[in-house]
Design a protein around this motif. Structure first.
Motif, mmCIF file in Angstrom:
data_model
loop_
_atom_site.group_PDB
_atom_site.id
_atom_site.type_symbol
_atom_site.label_atom_id
_atom_site.label_comp_id
_atom_site.label_asym_id
_atom_site.label_seq_id
_atom_site.Cartn_x
_atom_site.Cartn_y
_atom_site.Cartn_z
ATOM 1 N N GLU A 166 -12.434 3.723 -14.435
ATOM 2 C CA GLU A 166 -12.353 3.708 -12.980
ATOM 3 C C GLU A 166 -11.050 3.064 -12.529
ATOM 4 N N SER A 199 -11.952 10.013 -1.512
ATOM 5 C CA SER A 199 -13.273 9.580 -1.971
ATOM 6 C C SER A 199 -13.952 10.666 -2.796
ATOM 7 N N THR A 200 -13.790 11.931 -2.396
ATOM 8 C CA THR A 200 -14.347 13.030 -3.184
ATOM 9 C C THR A 200 -13.688 13.097 -4.552
ATOM 10 N N LYS A 223 -12.367 10.654 -6.215
ATOM 11 C CA LYS A 223 -12.811 9.532 -7.044
ATOM 12 C C LYS A 223 -14.195 9.799 -7.626
ATOM 13 N N ARG A 224 -15.111 10.340 -6.803
ATOM 14 C CA ARG A 224 -16.449 10.638 -7.315
ATOM 15 C C ARG A 224 -16.378 11.644 -8.463
ATOM 16 N N PHE A 225 -15.496 12.613 -8.330
ATOM 17 C CA PHE A 225 -15.381 13.615 -9.389
ATOM 18 C C PHE A 225 -14.757 13.029 -10.651
ATOM 19 N N SER A 237 -16.822 10.816 -12.731
ATOM 20 C CA SER A 237 -17.970 11.505 -13.317
ATOM 21 C C SER A 237 -17.610 12.190 -14.626
ATOM 22 N N PHE A 257 -20.402 19.130 -11.611
ATOM 23 C CA PHE A 257 -20.244 18.228 -10.467
ATOM 24 C C PHE A 257 -20.706 18.897 -9.176
ATOM 25 N N VAL A 281 -23.864 17.831 -6.691
ATOM 26 C CA VAL A 281 -23.689 17.538 -5.269
ATOM 27 C C VAL A 281 -24.587 18.430 -4.419
ATOM 28 N N THR A 295 -17.063 19.430 0.262
ATOM 29 C CA THR A 295 -16.777 18.868 -1.061
ATOM 30 C C THR A 295 -15.996 19.860 -1.918
#
Length: 357
Positions: free
Chosen positions: A106, A136-137, A139-141, A144, A165, A169, A181
Motif C-alpha cells: 500500500e 480513490s478508485t 487505490k482500491r484497485f 486489491s 475487481f 464492485v 468505477t
C-alpha cells in the motif's frame, strides 16, 4: 514548496542522491513526489549514520526499524516515508544494497497514486473532485492486486484481475456507481500504459456495464412546467430570490449544477452583460447574460445575498454563509418541483428544457 534540488542528502547515500533525483525526473514524477522521495533518502542516510552502518549493513531488519522509527518520530508521521519504495528499487538497480524485503504494497502504491493525480490535473485538466474520485478508485484497485508493484511495470495487473475487481464492485453497488468505477479504472489503465508501467494496453479489458433497457423515460419539462417552477419561488424572501435566479440560469442558459455552484460574484460582468463559467476540465468560457437572468441575479445580490459570506455568488440562507454545493443546487430544483406540484426532475433535465426552448 521545497524544490527537489534543495533537499540535502548527507551520509552513505549522498553519492546516489543526484542520480536518484535525475532518474525520478526522467520518469516523469511530479516535483513534490521527488521531494518526498529525497526526504526519505535523507532520513534513511541519517539513520545509517546514527546506527554506525554503511550501505552493506542496510538489511531488511534495519529497514523495518527505520520505518517504525519514522512513524513514531512526530505527530504527523503516521505512515511509512513516502518515496521509500522507489528509493529501494533504485538502490537495488545500482547494486548499492543487498536484497531487501520491500515495504508494504500500500505504501508503494501511494507514490504511484501521487503521480497519477498530478497527471490527471496537469495533463488532462480534470476538476479537483474528479481527481479525488479517480485516485480513490485507483487505490482500491491497485491494493486489491496481490503484491502489486509499480517499479516492475505492474506485471500482476492482468485482464483477469481487472474483471475480478469489476465483478466484486458490481455485487455491492448500483449500476450508475459501477459505470463510474469502470470509467475511472479505464483512465488508470491508460495512464499506466502511457507512462510505461504496463507493457500492454488493458483499458479494453475492463468489462462494460449493462444498464436497464426498459427504464421509464424521465418527465419532459415543457415551457409551462418551467413557468410553474419559476412561479413557485417566493421572491419576497431572500431564499426565494436566490432560487429564482438559480432556476433561470438552469433553464435559460442550460448550465450544469456544478457550473452554478462554482459561480462567484467576480464572474458576473455587469458592464459587458456577460457571465464567466468554469466548465468541465477547469475550462473557462463567457456567455451573454439575458436581461431577465441578470435582473434576477441583481435582485438577489441587492436584497438577499449576505455580504458577510464568502465570494460565492449563491450562498446558503443560514450560517455559515458559504457557497452552495452542486448537490445543494440540485435540491433547490427538487424543492421547486414539490412546490409546483410537478414530478421530481433532476437539474440536468432543465438543461434539455433550455435546449428545446
Amino acid at each position: 514548496m521545497t524544490m527537489p534540488k534543495r533537499v540535502r542528502v548527507n551520509g552513505p547515500l549522498e553519492p546516489y542522491a543526484d542520480g536518484f533525483r535525475s532518474e525520478m525526473q526522467r520518469r516523469g514524477y511530479a516535483p513534490w513526489s521527488v521531494v518526498f522521495a529525497l526526504q526519505a533518502m535523507a532520513g534513511l542516510s541519517r539513520w545509517l549514520v546514527a546506527r554506525g552502518l554503511d550501505m552493506a549493513g542496510l538489511t531488511a531488519v534495519e529497514l523495518d526499524l527505520f520505518v517504525r522509527q519514522w512513524r513514531t518520530s512526530g505527530p504527523k508521521r503516521r505512515r511509512a516515508p513516502r518515496g521509500l519504495p522507489v528509493l529501494v528499487s533504485y538502490l537495488r538497480v545500482q547494486d548499492a544494497i543487498p536484497e531487501l524485503v520491500s515495504p508494504p504494497s500500500e505504501d508503494r502504491v501511494d507514490v504511484l497514486l501521487d503521480e497519477y493525480a498530478t497527471f490527471l490535473t496537469d495533463e488532462r485538466g480534470l476538476a479537483e473532485g474528479t481527481v479525488r474520485y479517480y485516485r480513490s478508485t485507483a487505490k482500491r484497485f491497485l491494493i486489491s492486486v496481490p503484491a502489486s508493484t509499480y517499479d516492475a511495470a505492474l506485471p500482476q495487473v492482468t485482464a483477469s484481475a481487472i474483471r475480478s475487481f469489476v465483478i466484486a464492485v458490481s455485487a455491492r453497488r448500483s449500476t450508475g456507481s459501477v459505470k463510474n468505477t469502470v470509467t475511472a479504472l479505464r483512465a488508470l489503465l491508460r495512464f499506466l500504459h502511457v507512462r510505461g508501467y504496463l507493457d500492454d494496453p488493458l483499458a479494453d479489458a475492463v468489462p462494460a456495464v449493462a444498464g436497464w433497457r426498459h427504464r421509464p423515460l424521465p418527465p419532459i419539462v415543457g415551457a409551462g412546467d418551467v413557468a410553474r417552477l419559476l412561479g413557485s419561488c417566493d421572491r419576497r424572501t431572500a431564499t426565494g430570490r436566490r432560487d429564482h435566479a438559480i432556476l433561470l440560469l438552469l433553464t435559460r442558459l442550460g448550465l450544469r449544477t456544478g457550473e452554478v455552484a462554482a459561480l462567484t460574484v467576480d464572474d458576473v460582468d455587469w458592464r459587458a452583460g456577460e457571465i464567466q463559467l468554469r466548465g468541465k476540465g477547469n475550462r473557462y468560457e463567457r456567455l451573454p447574460l439575458p436581461n431577465d437572468v441578470g435582473q434576477a441575479i441583481a435582485d438577489y445580490c441587492r436584497r438577499g445575498r449576505r455580504r458577510d459570506g464568502d465570494r460565492g455568488l449563491f450562498l446558503h440562507a443560514r450560517a455559515p454563509y458559504r457557497a452552495l454545493s452542486s448537490s445543494a443546487v440540485g435540491h433547490i430544483v427538487t424543492r421547486a418541483c414539490e412546490r409546483a406540484g410537478l414530478p421530481r426532475v433532476g437539474a440536468h433535465r432543465l438543461r434539455h428544457a433550455a435546449a428545446d426552448a
